[in-house]
Design a protein around this motif. Structure first.
Motif, PDB file in Angstrom:
ATOM      1  N   GLY A   1      37.280  67.392  20.931  1.00 25.71           N
ATOM      2  CA  GLY A   1      38.609  67.782  20.501  1.00 25.71           C
ATOM      3  C   GLY A   1      38.703  69.258  20.192  1.00 25.71           C
ATOM      4  O   GLY A   1      39.772  69.852  20.211  1.00 25.71           O
TER       5      GLY A   1
ATOM      6  N   PRO B   1      43.574  74.500  26.902  1.00 25.90           N
ATOM      7  CA  PRO B   1      44.667  73.755  27.550  1.00 25.90           C
ATOM      8  C   PRO B   1      45.751  74.669  28.123  1.00 25.90           C
ATOM      9  O   PRO B   1      46.412  74.319  29.104  1.00 25.90           O
ATOM     10  CB  PRO B   1      45.220  72.874  26.419  1.00 25.90           C
TER      11      PRO B   1
ATOM     12  N   THR C   1      42.215  61.581  19.770  1.00 25.60           N
ATOM     13  CA  THR C   1      41.542  62.708  20.404  1.00 25.60           C
ATOM     14  C   THR C   1      40.470  62.213  21.341  1.00 25.60           C
ATOM     15  O   THR C   1      40.113  61.034  21.355  1.00 25.60           O
ATOM     16  CB  THR C   1      40.891  63.621  19.339  1.00 25.60           C
ATOM     17  N   GLY C   2      39.914  63.139  22.114  1.00 23.96           N
ATOM     18  CA  GLY C   2      38.881  62.787  23.082  1.00 23.96           C
ATOM     19  C   GLY C   2      37.531  62.553  22.442  1.00 23.96           C
ATOM     20  O   GLY C   2      36.578  62.197  23.110  1.00 23.96           O
TER      21      GLY C   2
ATOM     22  N   SER D   1      39.839  57.157  24.921  1.00 25.44           N
ATOM     23  CA  SER D   1      39.788  58.592  24.618  1.00 25.44           C
ATOM     24  C   SER D   1      40.593  59.355  25.656  1.00 25.44           C
ATOM     25  O   SER D   1      41.084  58.800  26.635  1.00 25.44           O
ATOM     26  CB  SER D   1      38.341  59.079  24.625  1.00 25.44           C
ATOM     27  N   GLN D   2      40.713  60.674  25.455  1.00 24.23           N
ATOM     28  CA  GLN D   2      41.474  61.495  26.388  1.00 24.23           C
ATOM     29  C   GLN D   2      40.812  61.500  27.762  1.00 24.23           C
ATOM     30  O   GLN D   2      39.648  61.192  27.916  1.00 24.23           O
ATOM     31  CB  GLN D   2      41.556  62.935  25.862  1.00 24.23           C
TER      32      GLN D   2
ATOM     33  N   TYR E   1      34.993  70.366  24.930  1.00 26.34           N
ATOM     34  CA  TYR E   1      36.308  70.304  24.279  1.00 26.34           C
ATOM     35  C   TYR E   1      36.873  68.890  24.321  1.00 26.34           C
ATOM     36  O   TYR E   1      37.398  68.371  23.329  1.00 26.34           O
ATOM     37  CB  TYR E   1      37.262  71.279  24.986  1.00 26.34           C
ATOM     38  N   GLN E   2      36.760  68.248  25.474  1.00 23.53           N
ATOM     39  CA  GLN E   2      37.344  66.914  25.606  1.00 23.53           C
ATOM     40  C   GLN E   2      36.491  65.849  24.924  1.00 23.53           C
ATOM     41  O   GLN E   2      36.981  64.770  24.602  1.00 23.53           O
ATOM     42  CB  GLN E   2      37.546  66.593  27.090  1.00 23.53           C
ATOM     43  N   GLN E   3      35.229  66.170  24.699  1.00 24.63           N
ATOM     44  CA  GLN E   3      34.367  65.251  23.955  1.00 24.63           C
ATOM     45  C   GLN E   3      34.637  65.349  22.457  1.00 24.63           C
ATOM     46  O   GLN E   3      34.676  64.340  21.752  1.00 24.63           O
ATOM     47  CB  GLN E   3      32.899  65.585  24.233  1.00 24.63           C
TER      48      GLN E   3
ATOM     49  N   ASP F   1      39.035  62.644  31.176  1.00 25.30           N
ATOM     50  CA  ASP F   1      37.919  63.550  31.438  1.00 25.30           C
ATOM     51  C   ASP F   1      38.453  64.889  31.922  1.00 25.30           C
ATOM     52  O   ASP F   1      39.641  65.043  32.202  1.00 25.30           O
ATOM     53  CB  ASP F   1      37.011  62.968  32.525  1.00 25.30           C
ATOM     54  N   ASN F   2      37.552  65.834  32.065  1.00 24.03           N
ATOM     55  CA  ASN F   2      37.971  67.118  32.636  1.00 24.03           C
ATOM     56  C   ASN F   2      38.327  66.916  34.116  1.00 24.03           C
ATOM     57  O   ASN F   2      38.160  65.834  34.677  1.00 24.03           O
ATOM     58  CB  ASN F   2      36.884  68.189  32.460  1.00 24.03           C
TER      59      ASN F   2
END
Length: 603
Positions: free
Chosen positions: A507, A476, A2-3, A100-101, A503-505, A103-104
């Motif tokens: 999950g 998403p 996950t991010g 990690s995932q 969210y990306q930080q 970035d935005n």
């Protein structure tokens, strides 16, 4: 994976970072008991209200009530995301982080822009050592710029052809779209592009992390039709009024000497740096801005303004000095001999004479008296009044009461006036400025905030935000069909980008995490309203989601169709082949029909 990063990893990075050392890179801290104190970097601070506690590794300002740990400080002062702050500190502490995932969308675009700028800088640099770039290298040598400085500042040359950079980008599989957004190339029509910088001495502009954010280009073959210098346009990573050229290279020496010399041009700075004068930054030929004053204040509170001896230089120096006063900085103004700039002066007379020149700087008050008495006749009451009011306007901006009183005394002695009368006049000016400011602000508010009627598109954007706030799983799904720029309400777009970053930080998120991460009062107010206006329990959320997506997709496509109609008309009027535009129009129409009958939704 996950991010998000594990709590243990975040704690490891935080514990490896000393908050006093980190913050000392941005402002001067002095020991005060068990803590350290300094002038707050987040608001105009006339007496130290910013406290750093090394025991609990936290900071807090009693003036603006901002505080937190090492991550919060970087996020606030450098406008980093949490992830950027974590990665930056982890790198400094040599702590590896798991991948990690992505970035935005905005962060991905920024990274792409950094990449193409670095690629372009390397291309320009390599051009110097090719047969086609001989002219560029000769120009640099003729200016007595050393090989060391070429490498230090990554100097280069843009070839004179219209599409040298474009062709190399295609060869190296570099995104032409990103090169266009960076301003390095310009799109004409269809797939046709041309280079913005052609036949120019190229100077990359870097941020404090050595990332290339823009370029300055000086023409080397005289051409009356071309400007002497051109700069990169504004982009998501380049805001000219917030950048100081050379600060990355000069920041350590500025801190060491506790003094920053301001010059105007790129080559002025490079020549001084080459001569061993390394506490220097450049405004890149533009007027000084408040953001630049705030930026330099992180490194020193003592400024030397270096300007040409002509009238334009004097006026620019006075304007710049006033901006520094607003940031509670000490300013000394040094005027170069007529006909010289820093580049020519240091080449003629050398480092030692240049340093001696700096020791003969004027205070702002002295400089203004010298300049204004040439501009107005001090023998007349009218002329004297104009001079004194101008001086008092600057003195009113001095934050330190003692320094302000000394400046008043200096003016009183020069003009043989009573200090109390000057103090009273200064208070009148302050009062007048406050009234004028409030009136102007009120007038702007009337003009700039007309009654705004909410459209169906505003409602659709708000409903999508409500879904996102209610449940992170919608996020998403939204970005499967839309991009951030498809949201036209700037307030909602900004809020959505923040939530996307959270969210990306992490999950995922909940309402409490969102509110904890939003400190902007306007945005906080907006999100409170969205949280209060909940979607009804009986509402079919999937149906609502699809309705909103269709509204916003149609708007985008209708705008595209409108623009293509205009392009077709222009092409036909000019008897230019419009086939390409017609094909795009037909494709757009097909996509619009899919949206209208909703067949574009994937199961």
């Amino acid at each position: 994976m996950t991010g998000s990063f594990s709590r243990d990893k975040i704690d490891e990075v935080r514990e490896a970072t000393d908050i006093v050392d980190l913050i000392s890179n941005y402002l001067t801290l002095k020991k005060a008991g068990k803590s350290f104190v300094g002038l707050c970097p987040f608001h105009t601070d006339s007496s130290p209200s910013f406290h750093v506690n090394p025991n609990n590794q936290l900071y807090y300002c009693f003036g603006c009530q901002k505080g937190g740990n090492v991550f919060n400080f970087l996020m606030e002062v450098e406008k980093m995301s949490f992830r950027e702050a974590l990665e930056f500190l982890a790198e400094k502490a040599n702590i590896p982080l798991p991948s990690s995932q992505a970035d935005n969308a905005l962060e991905k675009e920024k990274e792409g822009l950094y990449h193409v700028n670095r690629w372009a800088a390397n291309f320009f640099y390599k051009n110097l050592f090719t047969p086609k770039g001989k002219l560029g290298l000769q120009y640099i040598k003729d200016r007595s710029i050393s090989d060391e400085m070429i490498k230090k500042f990554g100097l280069g040359y843009s070839l004179p052809g219209w599409d040298s950079l474009v062709n190399q980008a295609r060869h190296d599989s570099i995104s032409l779209e990103l090169l266009t957004k960076s301003g390095l190339i310009i799109k004409k029509s269809g797939d046709k592009y041309y280079d913005r910088f052609r036949g120019r001495f190229m100077i990359p502009v870097s941020n404090l992390y050595k990332k290339v954010i823009g370029f300055g280009g000086r023409i080397i073959v005289a051409d009356e039709k071309q400007p002497k210098y051109i700069n990169s346009p504004e982009s998501p990573i380049y805001h000219k009024g917030s950048v100081l050229f050379g600060l990355y290279q000069s920041r350590q020496k500025i801190r060491e000497l506790d003094q920053a010399i301001f010059v105007e041009g790129y080559t002025d700075l490079i020549s001084l740096f080459q001569a061993g004068i390394k506490n220097v930054v450049a405004t890149s030929g533009t007027a000084l801005t408040p953001n630049q004053a705030k930026l330099i204040r992180r490194f020193s509170e003592n400024i030397i303004l270096l300007y040409d001896a002509d009238n334009a230089g004097s006026m620019a120096a006075m304007r710049g000095a006033d901006i520094f006063l607003d940031e509670n900085l000490e300013v000394s103004i040094v005027t170069l001999p007529r006909g010289d700039d820093p580049d020519s002066y240091v080449h003629k007379y050398g480092k030692e004479k240049f340093k001696a020149l700096l020791e003969h700087g004027f205070s702002l008050i002295q400089f203004k008296i010298n300049t204004l008495t040439k501009q107005y006749d001090r023998q007349t009451n009218s002329g004297k009044t104009k001079i004194i009011n101008n001086l008092l306007t600057s003195i009113a901006r001095i934050k330190n009461s003692l320094k302000q009183n000394l400046a008043i005394k200096e003016v009183a002695e020069y003009f043989s006036l009573d200090e109390r009368a000057l103090m009273q006049q200064m208070e009148n000016i302050k009062r007048s400025d406050r009234i004028s400011y409030q009136e102007a602000k009120s007038e702007r508010t009337k003009k700039e905030t007309p009654l705004r009627i909410q459209t169906k598109y505003d409602v659709a954007e708000e409903d999508l935000l409500k879904l996102v706030i209610e449940n992170g799983s919608w996020l998403p799904k939204i970005f499967k069909y839309l991009q951030l720029d498809d949201f036209k309400n700037n307030e909602l777009k900004h809020l959505l980008s923040i939530i996307l970053g959270i969210y990306q930080q992490n999950g995922n998120y909940d309402k409490q995490i969102i509110t904890r991460n939003i400190t902007d009062p306007d945005i906080s107010s907006k999100i409170a309203g969205l949280m209060a206006q909940k979607i009804g329990k009986a509402t079919d959320r999937e149906q609502l989601f699809r309705d909103c997506i269709v509204f916003l997709k149609k708007r985008k496509l209708e705008n595209m169709l409108h623009n293509l109609t205009q392009e077709i008309k222009i092409a036909q009027d000019k008897e230019i082949d419009a086939t390409e535009y017609i094909k795009k129009y037909q494709d757009c129409q097909k996509e619009k029909r899919k949206v209208e009958d909703r067949t574009f939704f994937e199961d």
